[in-house]
Motif scaffolding. Structure first.
Motif, short mmCIF file in Angstrom:
data_model
loop_
_atom_site.label_atom_id
_atom_site.label_comp_id
_atom_site.label_asym_id
_atom_site.label_seq_id
_atom_site.Cartn_x
_atom_site.Cartn_y
_atom_site.Cartn_z
N ASP A 139 -0.21 -11.21 8.24
CA ASP A 139 -1.60 -10.34 8.55
C ASP A 139 -2.37 -10.28 7.38
O ASP A 139 -3.77 -10.09 7.78
CB ASP A 139 -1.10 -9.24 9.06
CG ASP A 139 -0.30 -8.51 7.99
OD1 ASP A 139 0.60 -9.02 7.38
OD2 ASP A 139 -0.58 -7.23 7.44
N LEU A 165 8.30 -9.86 10.85
CA LEU A 165 9.58 -9.23 11.35
C LEU A 165 8.92 -8.54 12.56
O LEU A 165 8.14 -7.65 12.17
CB LEU A 165 10.29 -8.48 10.60
CG LEU A 165 11.59 -8.02 10.79
CD1 LEU A 165 12.80 -8.93 10.97
CD2 LEU A 165 12.10 -6.76 10.07
N GLY A 219 10.03 -4.88 7.64
CA GLY A 219 9.10 -5.84 7.80
C GLY A 219 8.44 -6.48 6.60
O GLY A 219 8.40 -7.58 6.05
N SER A 231 8.76 -9.93 3.78
CA SER A 231 7.74 -10.87 2.78
C SER A 231 8.34 -10.78 1.57
O SER A 231 8.28 -11.96 1.09
CB SER A 231 6.31 -10.27 3.21
OG SER A 231 5.99 -10.39 4.39
N GLY A 251 2.14 -11.52 3.46
CA GLY A 251 2.48 -11.47 5.05
C GLY A 251 1.46 -12.17 5.87
O GLY A 251 0.05 -12.18 5.31
N THR A 304 0.91 -1.22 0.05
CA THR A 304 0.06 -0.06 -0.03
C THR A 304 0.75 1.39 -0.01
O THR A 304 1.57 1.37 0.95
CB THR A 304 -0.99 -0.13 1.14
OG1 THR A 304 -1.43 -1.38 1.17
CG2 THR A 304 -1.93 1.17 1.27
P1 AMP Z 1 1.14 -3.30 3.39
O1 AMP Z 1 2.09 -2.27 2.61
O2 AMP Z 1 0.60 -2.84 4.38
O3 AMP Z 1 -0.26 -3.68 2.33
O4 AMP Z 1 1.90 -4.50 3.58
C1 AMP Z 1 2.83 -5.18 2.40
C2 AMP Z 1 3.12 -6.46 2.73
O5 AMP Z 1 3.97 -6.50 4.05
C3 AMP Z 1 2.08 -7.62 3.11
O6 AMP Z 1 2.21 -8.73 2.54
C4 AMP Z 1 2.04 -7.59 4.59
O7 AMP Z 1 1.40 -8.71 5.05
C5 AMP Z 1 3.50 -7.83 4.96
N1 AMP Z 1 3.67 -7.11 6.25
C6 AMP Z 1 3.35 -6.41 7.14
N2 AMP Z 1 3.85 -6.24 8.17
C7 AMP Z 1 4.94 -7.13 8.18
C8 AMP Z 1 5.89 -7.48 9.18
N3 AMP Z 1 6.23 -6.79 10.43
N4 AMP Z 1 6.84 -8.57 8.85
C9 AMP Z 1 6.82 -9.21 7.51
N5 AMP Z 1 5.73 -8.81 6.67
C10 AMP Z 1 4.97 -7.76 6.89
#
Ligand code: AMP
Ligand code: ZN
Length: 473
Positions: A242, A273, A38, A42, A240, A30
């Motif tokens: 979540d 992470l 972190g 992923s 990831g 996003t």
């Molecule tokens: P986002 O930009 O929030 O949509 O997340 C991008 C990716 O990072 C998604 O695959 C999430 O599941 C993953 N993600 C978010 N937080 C962490 C973390 N602390 N460690 C590993 N992967 C993460």
């Protein structure tokens, strides 16, 4: 190859739908802010998976979305759009920050040797796909309109909580980020497919639709983009951990309701992470980015090495002391490869076979990257010729992507170009002393910097219980 599948909670033999071809989808970032390390863990693990599948001979077709609309502050469809929040923070338009952070994301990926997927699709580029999907779901009775929004009706499914039945209790207890309940939903589990009404009327990007001017929900984006580019039979979906709930749970619900059969066979989830205080965040404390690591003197590939040292299905705790250990081990590994003479010996395929097998066994065992690294160390210790070792290391590095050959070659070159250090002993000793002092003060980044400086001068250090020993490389 055995892969852990979050759908079955077991390691399963990986068999793609079409022999020799892997259709792989990854939830992209996003783009409202920089990715933290972190997030990048992923993407590193997913990159290793993709590259190993290619190494194993598959034709991998990988698609990633870029979430530039519809991802609200809470994954449960409430709160403000993250993109809008980001735009406001920086006094820019949503499209401006989307472009800026998409570029920043791929620049970080390049530094970490993460390959760009074959297709990268910003969510705002596929509005017609989502409208087609949502219309189909309404026609089939899987969706309803309430207070202007279109919702997916989870009551129509035999099973909604496909990954973890406990999510239901969590959801019903209302613990998910303490969000306000959306009273237009028929069931708590229902989720938005298309918004025309939300508390936040200042949404910048809106499109016309059969249900009024509005914007897509986050989940429908991934279903739409995946179905568009990879068809109705997906082999692997990544993200990831979540993302498993609610995002992937909702993707499965709407995709399978739309196509009328099973959609994706393997769900690959990377554990988080965390930092030493717990969850990694983009708002609290020091925001850990690749640029921050670089500012502190780390090679981004030392972070990749750090990630590969542990299994993707284990939560990994980040600290600078842990990263220092990884950086030192990575640097030593390069030293050892640099000590090999590319001109020495020939490549003996028969002798190489067991070492290749050890690497493959490790990776075939649910992507055990730390064992794969052990295979590299075992190879270095082996009786294979230098050129035989280098050939295999180069082969493994098509998957590990740690620049093992190029970094070692650069070091060899530097060493040849380095001036004879005969009169520089005093300077060397002073630097060693400064490094010891930095280590004592727990300033590991400075200690590593000095080690690198010495290395550039052609001096190798070995930490022994008796103190530091140095030698000319
Ligand atoms: P986002 O930009 O929030 O949509 O997340 C991008 C990716 O990072 C998604 O695959 C999430 O599941 C993953 N993600 C978010 N937080 C962490 C973390 N602390 N460690 C590993 N992967 C993460
Ligand atoms: Zn997604």
């Amino acid at each position: 190859m055995l892969l852990y599948n979050s759908l079955s909670h077991t390691r399963e033999e990986f068999v793609p739908n079409e022999p020799g071809v892997v259709r792989m989808y990854t939830c992209g970032p996003t783009v409202y802010h920089y990715a933290h390390i972190g997030n990048l863990r992923s993407y590193i693990c997913e990159d290793v998976l993709e590259k190993y599948l290619r190494y194993a001979g598959y034709d991998v077709r990988r698609v990633m979305n870029i979430t530039d609309v519809g991802h609200l502050s809470s994954d449960a469809d409430t709160g403000e759009d993250k993109m809008l929040k980001g735009a406001r923070r920086e006094h820019k338009s949503v499209m401006e920050i989307a472009q800026f952070y998409t570029d920043a994301f791929f620049s970080d990926c390049a530094k970490l040797n993460i390959r760009r997927p074959d297709v990268v699709q910003p969510a705002t580029g596929c509005i017609d796909e989502y409208i087609k999907l949502v219309s189909g779901l309404l026609d089939k009775g899987y969706a309803y309109i309430s207070e202007g929004n279109v919702y997916f009706d989870t009551a129509k499914l035999d099973e909604y909580y496909v990954f973890n039945k406990h999510e239901r209790e969590n959801l019903l207890a209302g613990v998910r980020e303490g969000v306000e309940e959306d009273l237009s939903k028929h069931n708590k589990e229902d989720f938005v497919l298309w918004f025309t009404k939300s508390k936040f009327d200042d949404q910048e990007l809106k499109w016309d639709s059969p249900w009024g001017v509005g914007y897509p929900g986050w989940h429908i984006e991934c279903s739409g983009i995946s179905l568009k580019y990879l068809g109705e039979y997906l082999d692997i979906h990544c993200g990831g951990i979540d993302n498993a709930f609610p995002h992937h749970t909702n993707e499965i619900a709407q995709s399978e309701a739309y196509i009328g059969h099973k959609w994706c066979n393997y769900w690959f989830h990377v554990m988080h992470l965390n930092d030493e205080t717990g969850k990694m965040s983009k708002s609290k404390g020091e925001f850990l980015t690749v640029s921050l690591l670089e500012q502190k003197g780390y090679d981004p590939l030392a972070y990749r090495f750090f990630c590969l040292q542990s299994h993707y299905r284990r939560t990994l705790v980040f600290s600078f002391a842990n990263l220092d250990n990884a950086a030192a081990a990575y640097s030593k590994l390069i030293d050892r490869i640099a000590a090999l003479d590319p001109e020495k010996g020939t490549v003996d395929e028969e002798a190489a076979a067991p070492y290749r097998q050890a690497f493959r066994d490790a990776m075939d065992n649910d992507l055990n990257t730390s064992l794969a690294l052990t295979a590299v160390y075992d190879l270095l210790k082996s009786g294979l010729s230098d050129s035989g070792k280098l050939a295999l290391i180069g082969e493994f590095d098509t998957v590990l992507s740690l620049n093992l050959l190029s970094a070692a070659a650069a070091q060899r070159e530097k060493r040849q170009a380095a001036p004879a250090a005969t009169e520089a002993d005093a300077e060397i000793l002073a630097l060693i002393e400064a490094r010891t002092a930095a280590k004592k003060a727990k300033n590991y980044a400075e200690a590593d910097r000095i080690r690198e400086q010495l290395k550039a001068m052609g001096i190798a250090l070995t930490d022994t219980p008796q103190g530091v020993q140095w030698s000319r490389i």
